[in-house]
Design a protein around this motif. Structure first.
Motif, PDB file in Angstrom:
ATOM      1  N   VAL A 143      -1.988   5.001 -16.479  1.00 20.05           N
ATOM      2  CA  VAL A 143      -1.195   4.346 -15.441  1.00 20.05           C
ATOM      3  C   VAL A 143      -1.667   4.806 -14.069  1.00 20.05           C
ATOM      4  O   VAL A 143      -1.847   4.000 -13.143  1.00 20.05           O
ATOM      5  CB  VAL A 143       0.310   4.644 -15.625  1.00 20.05           C
ATOM      6  CG1 VAL A 143       1.112   4.078 -14.466  1.00 20.05           C
ATOM      7  CG2 VAL A 143       0.804   4.080 -16.944  1.00 20.05           C
ATOM      8  N   GLN A 144      -1.882   6.086 -13.953  1.00 26.10           N
ATOM      9  CA  GLN A 144      -2.339   6.639 -12.682  1.00 26.10           C
ATOM     10  C   GLN A 144      -3.692   6.051 -12.290  1.00 26.10           C
ATOM     11  O   GLN A 144      -3.895   5.662 -11.135  1.00 26.10           O
ATOM     12  CB  GLN A 144      -2.425   8.167 -12.751  1.00 26.10           C
ATOM     13  CG  GLN A 144      -2.795   8.796 -11.424  1.00 26.10           C
ATOM     14  CD  GLN A 144      -2.736  10.319 -11.461  1.00 26.10           C
ATOM     15  OE1 GLN A 144      -2.328  10.908 -12.453  1.00 26.10           O
ATOM     16  NE2 GLN A 144      -3.139  10.929 -10.368  1.00 26.10           N
ATOM     17  N   ALA A 145      -4.601   5.958 -13.244  1.00 25.90           N
ATOM     18  CA  ALA A 145      -5.922   5.398 -12.944  1.00 25.90           C
ATOM     19  C   ALA A 145      -5.805   3.941 -12.503  1.00 25.90           C
ATOM     20  O   ALA A 145      -6.503   3.505 -11.572  1.00 25.90           O
ATOM     21  CB  ALA A 145      -6.834   5.511 -14.161  1.00 25.90           C
ATOM     22  N   GLY A 146      -4.919   3.188 -13.124  1.00 25.48           N
ATOM     23  CA  GLY A 146      -4.724   1.783 -12.755  1.00 25.48           C
ATOM     24  C   GLY A 146      -4.160   1.639 -11.348  1.00 25.48           C
ATOM     25  O   GLY A 146      -4.601   0.787 -10.570  1.00 25.48           O
ATOM     26  N   ALA A 188       0.833  -1.202   0.000  1.00 23.16           N
ATOM     27  CA  ALA A 188       0.000   0.000   0.000  1.00 23.16           C
ATOM     28  C   ALA A 188       0.872   1.260   0.000  1.00 23.16           C
ATOM     29  O   ALA A 188       0.576   2.229  -0.714  1.00 23.16           O
ATOM     30  CB  ALA A 188      -0.926  -0.007   1.214  1.00 23.16           C
ATOM     31  N   ASP A 189       1.948   1.245   0.770  1.00 26.13           N
ATOM     32  CA  ASP A 189       2.857   2.399   0.815  1.00 26.13           C
ATOM     33  C   ASP A 189       3.507   2.639  -0.546  1.00 26.13           C
ATOM     34  O   ASP A 189       3.620   3.785  -1.002  1.00 26.13           O
ATOM     35  CB  ASP A 189       3.939   2.191   1.870  1.00 26.13           C
ATOM     36  CG  ASP A 189       3.397   2.221   3.287  1.00 26.13           C
ATOM     37  OD1 ASP A 189       2.288   2.773   3.498  1.00 26.13           O
ATOM     38  OD2 ASP A 189       4.072   1.687   4.181  1.00 26.13           O
ATOM     39  N   ALA A 203       4.101   5.733  -5.617  1.00 23.21           N
ATOM     40  CA  ALA A 203       4.034   5.783  -7.081  1.00 23.21           C
ATOM     41  C   ALA A 203       3.041   6.843  -7.530  1.00 23.21           C
ATOM     42  O   ALA A 203       3.307   7.606  -8.462  1.00 23.21           O
ATOM     43  CB  ALA A 203       3.653   4.415  -7.643  1.00 23.21           C
ATOM     44  N   LEU A 204       1.912   6.907  -6.857  1.00 23.42           N
ATOM     45  CA  LEU A 204       0.916   7.918  -7.213  1.00 23.42           C
ATOM     46  C   LEU A 204       1.449   9.326  -6.953  1.00 23.42           C
ATOM     47  O   LEU A 204       1.239  10.241  -7.763  1.00 23.42           O
ATOM     48  CB  LEU A 204      -0.374   7.709  -6.415  1.00 23.42           C
ATOM     49  CG  LEU A 204      -1.228   6.519  -6.839  1.00 23.42           C
ATOM     50  CD1 LEU A 204      -2.316   6.254  -5.806  1.00 23.42           C
ATOM     51  CD2 LEU A 204      -1.835   6.753  -8.210  1.00 23.42           C
ATOM     52  N   ASP A 205       2.137   9.506  -5.843  1.00 23.94           N
ATOM     53  CA  ASP A 205       2.676  10.829  -5.509  1.00 23.94           C
ATOM     54  C   ASP A 205       3.786  11.253  -6.464  1.00 23.94           C
ATOM     55  O   ASP A 205       3.990  12.444  -6.693  1.00 23.94           O
ATOM     56  CB  ASP A 205       3.204  10.843  -4.066  1.00 23.94           C
ATOM     57  CG  ASP A 205       2.081  10.730  -3.046  1.00 23.94           C
ATOM     58  OD1 ASP A 205       0.914  10.965  -3.405  1.00 23.94           O
ATOM     59  OD2 ASP A 205       2.389  10.387  -1.880  1.00 23.94           O
ATOM     60  N   THR A 217      -5.953   0.012  -8.061  1.00 23.18           N
ATOM     61  CA  THR A 217      -5.286  -1.016  -7.258  1.00 23.18           C
ATOM     62  C   THR A 217      -5.272  -0.618  -5.789  1.00 23.18           C
ATOM     63  O   THR A 217      -5.547  -1.436  -4.897  1.00 23.18           O
ATOM     64  CB  THR A 217      -3.848  -1.244  -7.754  1.00 23.18           C
ATOM     65  OG1 THR A 217      -3.890  -1.580  -9.146  1.00 23.18           O
ATOM     66  CG2 THR A 217      -3.173  -2.357  -6.987  1.00 23.18           C
ATOM     67  N   GLU A 218      -4.956   0.631  -5.538  1.00 25.32           N
ATOM     68  CA  GLU A 218      -4.944   1.105  -4.150  1.00 25.32           C
ATOM     69  C   GLU A 218      -6.335   1.010  -3.530  1.00 25.32           C
ATOM     70  O   GLU A 218      -6.489   0.560  -2.389  1.00 25.32           O
ATOM     71  CB  GLU A 218      -4.432   2.541  -4.076  1.00 25.32           C
ATOM     72  CG  GLU A 218      -4.354   3.043  -2.636  1.00 25.32           C
ATOM     73  CD  GLU A 218      -3.962   4.506  -2.531  1.00 25.32           C
ATOM     74  OE1 GLU A 218      -3.235   4.835  -1.576  1.00 25.32           O
ATOM     75  OE2 GLU A 218      -4.402   5.322  -3.370  1.00 25.32           O
TER      76      GLU A 218
END
Length: 177
Positions: free
Chosen positions: A99-102, A81-82, A87-89, A106-107
């Motif tokens: 990629v961001q939406a995927g 989760a971290d 990755a999102l940040d 997932t999160e």
């Protein structure tokens, strides 16, 4: 007179000799038996209560074991989760939306799995520092927040059911100089 009875019978006019006192009286024997019965009843009741307490404690231990058996697994998933959050940040604000939406999906799924298993995130930002939930890593001088208030979360904290799984690593406000 009976042939088998060899004891002399008192003669007429003679008083029978009183029986010799050879031990406790019948009343004393009954009182001793009653006391023994009362003691045995007490011991039986205590043993039954102890057995019931043991049964309850074992049921409680069994429930705790079932509720917290996955603690090690949950700790391992926290790293996943971290990394997803990092990755999102790190993604640029423009481009790579797919990629961001995927990663966000997932999160969300991971957080949903945690929720179904009693694992919840600790809300730290803006809260008063609680040493039972937060671990202060930095003190930041600021006039924007009351001293002792969490102003930044460095790493999320989590609970499993009602127990702390991992404290939130936080920055805490201190009075501006």
């Amino acid at each position: 007179m009976n042939d088998t009875d060899t004891s002399p019978e008192p003669e007429v006019g003679e008083a029978a000799a009183p029986p010799e006192n050879t031990g406790p009286s019948l009343e004393e024997q009954l009182a001793a038996r009653d006391a023994e019965i009362a003691e045995l009843k007490d011991r039986l009741l205590r043993a039954a209560a102890e057995t019931e307490n043991t049964r309850r404690r074992l049921e409680r231990d069994k429930a705790d074991t079932a509720a917290y058996a996955m603690t090690g697994f949950a700790r391992d998933l926290l790293a996943v989760a971290d990394n997803l959050r990092r990755a999102l940040d790190a993604l640029p604000t423009a481009g790579v939306e797919g990629v961001q939406a995927g990663i966000e999906a997932t999160e969300r799924e991971l957080i949903a799995v945690f929720g179904r298993n009693g694992i919840t995130r600790i809300d730290a930002l803006g809260q008063k520092l609680d040493p039972n939930k937060h671990q202060a890593m930095l003190e930041v001088p600021t006039a924007d927040a009351e001293p002792g208030t969490v102003v930044a979360e460095l790493q999320g904290g989590w609970t499993i059911k009602d127990r702390l799984l991992r404290p939130a690593l936080v920055s805490v406000a201190k009075a501006a100089e």
